[in-house]
Design a protein around this motif. Structure first.
Motif, PDB file in Angstrom:
ATOM      1  N   LYS A 164     -70.266 -27.122  62.488  1.00 32.90           N
ATOM      2  CA  LYS A 164     -70.660 -25.825  62.723  1.00 32.90           C
ATOM      3  C   LYS A 164     -70.493 -24.873  61.500  1.00 32.90           C
ATOM      4  CE  LYS A 164     -70.773 -26.038  67.641  1.00 32.90           C
ATOM      5  NZ  LYS A 164     -69.748 -27.374  67.794  1.00 32.90           N
ATOM      6  N   MET A 165     -70.020 -25.571  60.333  1.00 30.29           N
ATOM      7  CA  MET A 165     -69.817 -24.628  59.278  1.00 30.29           C
ATOM      8  C   MET A 165     -71.190 -24.314  58.601  1.00 30.29           C
ATOM      9  SD  MET A 165     -66.634 -26.131  56.595  1.00 30.29           S
ATOM     10  CE  MET A 165     -67.107 -27.777  57.049  1.00 30.29           C
ATOM     11  N   THR A 166     -71.502 -23.084  58.172  1.00 35.67           N
ATOM     12  CA  THR A 166     -72.750 -22.788  57.488  1.00 35.67           C
ATOM     13  C   THR A 166     -73.038 -23.323  56.133  1.00 35.67           C
ATOM     14  OG1 THR A 166     -71.941 -20.823  56.421  1.00 35.67           O
ATOM     15  CG2 THR A 166     -72.833 -20.306  58.499  1.00 35.67           C
ATOM     16  N   VAL A 167     -74.146 -23.723  55.839  1.00 33.40           N
ATOM     17  CA  VAL A 167     -73.970 -24.419  54.503  1.00 33.40           C
ATOM     18  C   VAL A 167     -73.233 -23.506  53.346  1.00 33.40           C
ATOM     19  CG1 VAL A 167     -75.396 -25.198  52.489  1.00 33.40           C
ATOM     20  CG2 VAL A 167     -76.392 -25.173  54.990  1.00 33.40           C
ATOM     21  N   GLN A 168     -73.373 -22.209  53.519  1.00 29.80           N
ATOM     22  CA  GLN A 168     -72.545 -21.520  52.662  1.00 29.80           C
ATOM     23  C   GLN A 168     -71.065 -21.628  52.493  1.00 29.80           C
ATOM     24  OE1 GLN A 168     -74.995 -20.392  54.165  1.00 29.80           O
ATOM     25  NE2 GLN A 168     -75.853 -18.663  53.311  1.00 29.80           N
ATOM     26  N   ALA A 169     -70.458 -21.783  53.993  1.00 33.12           N
ATOM     27  CA  ALA A 169     -69.242 -21.943  54.060  1.00 33.12           C
ATOM     28  C   ALA A 169     -68.854 -23.384  53.831  1.00 33.12           C
ATOM     29  CB  ALA A 169     -69.017 -22.039  55.578  1.00 33.12           C
ATOM     30  N   ALA A 170     -69.528 -24.498  53.944  1.00 29.29           N
ATOM     31  CA  ALA A 170     -69.347 -25.835  53.816  1.00 29.29           C
ATOM     32  C   ALA A 170     -69.419 -25.762  52.161  1.00 29.29           C
ATOM     33  CB  ALA A 170     -70.390 -26.924  54.450  1.00 29.29           C
ATOM     34  N   ASN A 171     -70.166 -25.228  51.517  1.00 24.74           N
ATOM     35  CA  ASN A 171     -70.300 -25.368  50.264  1.00 24.74           C
ATOM     36  C   ASN A 171     -68.942 -24.849  49.495  1.00 24.74           C
ATOM     37  OD1 ASN A 171     -72.413 -26.999  49.313  1.00 24.74           O
ATOM     38  ND2 ASN A 171     -73.888 -25.148  49.654  1.00 24.74           N
ATOM     39  N   SER A 172     -68.668 -23.671  49.858  1.00 24.21           N
ATOM     40  CA  SER A 172     -67.546 -22.951  49.431  1.00 24.21           C
ATOM     41  C   SER A 172     -66.160 -23.886  49.749  1.00 24.21           C
ATOM     42  CB  SER A 172     -67.188 -21.515  50.143  1.00 24.21           C
ATOM     43  OG  SER A 172     -66.159 -21.193  50.423  1.00 24.21           O
ATOM     44  N   LEU A 173     -66.157 -24.739  50.599  1.00 21.26           N
ATOM     45  CA  LEU A 173     -64.964 -25.605  51.002  1.00 21.26           C
ATOM     46  C   LEU A 173     -65.015 -26.505  50.235  1.00 21.26           C
ATOM     47  CD1 LEU A 173     -62.704 -25.776  53.207  1.00 21.26           C
ATOM     48  CD2 LEU A 173     -64.247 -27.372  54.296  1.00 21.26           C
ATOM     49  N   LEU A 174     -65.946 -27.116  49.560  1.00 19.62           N
ATOM     50  CA  LEU A 174     -65.929 -28.371  48.625  1.00 19.62           C
ATOM     51  C   LEU A 174     -64.844 -28.538  47.675  1.00 19.62           C
ATOM     52  CD1 LEU A 174     -69.690 -29.158  48.213  1.00 19.62           C
ATOM     53  CD2 LEU A 174     -68.202 -30.252  49.408  1.00 19.62           C
ATOM     54  N   LYS A 175     -64.763 -27.709  46.794  1.00 15.11           N
ATOM     55  CA  LYS A 175     -63.718 -27.958  45.717  1.00 15.11           C
ATOM     56  C   LYS A 175     -62.550 -27.704  46.075  1.00 15.11           C
ATOM     57  CE  LYS A 175     -63.172 -26.242  40.821  1.00 15.11           C
ATOM     58  NZ  LYS A 175     -61.700 -26.444  41.096  1.00 15.11           N
ATOM     59  N   PHE A 176     -62.273 -26.782  47.070  1.00 13.63           N
ATOM     60  CA  PHE A 176     -61.024 -26.795  47.732  1.00 13.63           C
ATOM     61  C   PHE A 176     -60.308 -28.141  48.458  1.00 13.63           C
ATOM     62  CE2 PHE A 176     -58.549 -25.397  51.525  1.00 13.63           C
ATOM     63  CZ  PHE A 176     -57.488 -24.430  50.742  1.00 13.63           C
ATOM     64  N   LEU A 177     -61.557 -28.533  49.134  1.00 17.74           N
ATOM     65  CA  LEU A 177     -61.092 -30.042  49.714  1.00 17.74           C
ATOM     66  C   LEU A 177     -60.641 -30.941  48.872  1.00 17.74           C
ATOM     67  CD1 LEU A 177     -64.112 -30.997  52.165  1.00 17.74           C
ATOM     68  CD2 LEU A 177     -61.767 -30.652  52.920  1.00 17.74           C
TER      69      LEU A 177
END
Ligand SMILES: [Zn+2]
Length: 324
Positions: A118-131
């Motif tokens: 349920k992450m928005t695309v922006q939220a998911a993209n923002s998580l990528l590098k952090f992951l």
């Protein structure tokens, strides 16, 4: 909490305990499988085991770290849930801010993201590098019952841990030990993928009421009283049961399947076991083909409801199909 308290899910437990034992816990996991199959409980246990100072591959339950998790106040464990319908970029940014500092202990910090799909695309993209490269040691556990809607970039950066629906017989056994009456227990087990899901359903005030309503509607739809059926439908929305129409359709699906179970003499599979008398009277009144049609009608109604169709119309449409 300990891995031993988690029913079933042997694959998941083995993978996670191996990682702990070998000191090879990765940055990011994706727990996937049907809702209610125990992802959250397993994620919390895994986090506790990561912090635990008393056991190498489990949570001992007695050390200070374990007790902090069990009291819900471990400073290094964060659980993120959808805010309304989605997980928003601000939530992910706040998470990253909290996780820019090291934990005070020697263990990594842990974050759990419930409903990761349920992450928005922006939220998911923002998580990528952090992951992939958290600024301070961290373990992410993403939970999802719909992993096909996750971005491929998230999938490729997480280690997948599969969860499977639990055997209903096993669930029934546990529920019986907990004192749940068999008719309700059977219904909950048939509608859930795991014991957590069962307990959640059984804890709802409306669950038993819904089961009674399904029986009442089923009886009336076999008569010629479409007016009575319409009234019952209206009552549904007045009492608030209308919010749980998906469960109503699922229960109807089970009810029709019970007719087939009866006709095919698979009595041990019957879910509405306290209604054998009614089932024995109803089942022969339709052909097996018609019962299958009704099952399809229930499945379709559920699908339509999920795609945000008007709930009342979904119900009316469904009930009309039962008249034929
Ligand atoms: Zn411990």
């Amino acid at each position: 909490m300990s891995f031993q308290d988690i029913l079933g899910q042997e694959d998941a437990k083995r993978l996670l305990r191996n990682a702990l034992r070998k000191n090879a816990v990765s940055h990011a996991y994706l727990f996937t499988g049907p809702a209610g199959s125990g992802q959250m409980k397993t994620a919390q246990t895994f986090a506790q085991a990561i912090f635990c100072t008393g056991s190498a591959d489990d949570a001992c339950g007695v050390c200070l770290e374990c007790r902090k998790v069990q009291h819900g106040n471990h400073p290094d464990l964060t659980v993120l849930r959808p805010d309304g319908a989605s997980i928003k970029i601000d939530q992910i940014r706040e998470l990253q801010r909290q996780f820019s500092y090291r934990s005070e202990g020697i263990h990594p910090k842990v974050y759990i993201i419930e409903g990761a799909d349920k992450m928005t695309v922006q939220a998911a993209n923002s998580l990528l590098k952090f992951l992939e490269e958290p600024p301070a040691p961290a373990v992410g556990i993403l939970l999802s019952d719909n992993s096909s809607s996750l971005l491929p970039t998230i999938l490729s950066r997480t280690q997948r841990i599969p969860f499977h629906p639990l055997n209903p017989e096993l669930m029934l056994q546990v529920l019986a030990e907990e004192g749940v009456a068999a008719p309700l227990g059977k219904c909950a087990a048939a509608l859930s993928a795991g014991i957590e899901g069962c307990r959640e359903l059984l804890a709802q005030n409306w669950f038993a009421e819904m089961r009674n309503l399904v029986l009442q509607l089923a009886k009336e739809s076999m008569g010629k009283s479409s007016a009575a059926v319409a009234t019952a439908g209206q009552k549904l929305f007045k009492t608030g049961l209308g919010e749980h129409l998906d469960i109503l359709f699922s229960m109807f699906h089970l009810w029709f399947k019970d007719m087939l179970n009866f006709l095919y003499r698979r009595h041990e599979s019957i879910v509405f076991i306290d209604q054998l008398d009614l089932i024995s009277r109803h089942a022969p009144q339709r052909s097996t083909e018609q019962w299958v049609n009704y099952m399809e009608a229930a499945a379709e109604a559920k699908k339509r409801l999920r795609s945000n169709a008007n709930a009342q119309l979904c119900l009316e449409h469904f009930l009309i199909r039962l008249e034929h």
